[in-house]
Design an enzyme around this catalytic site. Structure first.
Site, PDB file in Angstrom:
ATOM      1  CE1 TYR A 161       3.060  -3.225   5.968  1.00 58.67           C
ATOM      2  CE2 TYR A 161       4.603  -4.250   7.498  1.00 58.67           C
ATOM      3  CZ  TYR A 161       4.310  -3.259   6.578  1.00 58.67           C
ATOM      4  OH  TYR A 161       5.243  -2.310   6.260  1.00 58.67           O
ATOM      5  CG  ASN A 206       2.599  -4.022  -1.477  1.00 59.48           C
ATOM      6  OD1 ASN A 206       3.509  -3.200  -1.374  1.00 59.48           O
ATOM      7  ND2 ASN A 206       1.940  -4.485  -0.422  1.00 59.48           N
ATOM      8  CG  HIS A 252       1.503   0.777  -0.426  1.00 66.27           C
ATOM      9  ND1 HIS A 252       2.735   0.214  -0.570  1.00 66.27           N
ATOM     10  CD2 HIS A 252       1.428   1.768  -1.353  1.00 66.27           C
ATOM     11  CE1 HIS A 252       3.389   0.827  -1.531  1.00 66.27           C
ATOM     12  NE2 HIS A 252       2.612   1.769  -2.036  1.00 66.27           N
ATOM     13  CG  MET A 253      -0.742  -5.326   2.809  1.00 64.32           C
ATOM     14  SD  MET A 253      -2.200  -6.376   2.868  1.00 64.32           S
ATOM     15  CE  MET A 253      -1.720  -7.447   4.229  1.00 64.32           C
TER      16      MET A 253
END
Ligand code: DQA
Length: 145
Positions: free
Chosen positions: A22, A74, A100-101
């Protein structure tokens, strides 16, 4: 035009959580980058994070009446489990963009399924903070269509 960005469970821990997946940006960093892009695009922005599924559902319900023209979400791990959040999003007429990261498709099998996909215009994954920025651009383009 107002865009609502929703951050789900555990996402308040960005910056302190698994940086290999992340990165090191905090949620505040992400929201600041989104605010800068929203200003550039000439749209209003609201952001919301919760670790409580019912609170997320209630914030989505509010979006029906608060002038939200597009949603970027998210949902974190709720992406893979929460039919309640998917059903809430389905009530909206505003377009929904899932982000989404991390590249969820390159990770564990349980992350490959999104129960939100049935209510999303599309999804963007794997680009870190840029996933959110691309998601905001997509939501604005869809809302303007
Ligand atoms: C995530 C991916 C999810 O699988 C995970 O549960 C998260 C974060 C992402 O941004 O990459 O909490 O949504």
């Amino acid at each position: 035009m107002n865009i609502l960005v929703l951050h789900g469970v555990n996402l308040n821990m960005f910056g302190r959580r698994d940086p290999a997946q992340y990165g090191t940006a905090t949620l505040a960093d992400i929201d600041a980058a989104l605010a800068a892009l929203a200003a550039e695009l000439g749209v209003g922005l609201s952001t919301f994070q919760t670790n409580h599924e019912g609170e997320m559902v209630e914030r989505i319900h509010q979006a029906l009446d608060d002038g939200t023209a597009g949603v970027v979400i998210n949902a974190g791990a709720w992406t893979h489990t929460s039919h309640a959040i998917a059903d809430a999003l389905a009530i909206l007429t505003a377009p929904v963009v899932e982000v989404h990261m991390s590249n969820v498709h390159a990770r564990e099998p349980f992350r490959h399924e999104s129960v939100l996909a049935r209510v999303s215009a599309g999804s963007i994954a794997g680009f870190g903070v840029m996933s959110y920025l691309l998601g905001l651009r997509a939501a604005v383009a869809l809302a303007r269509r």
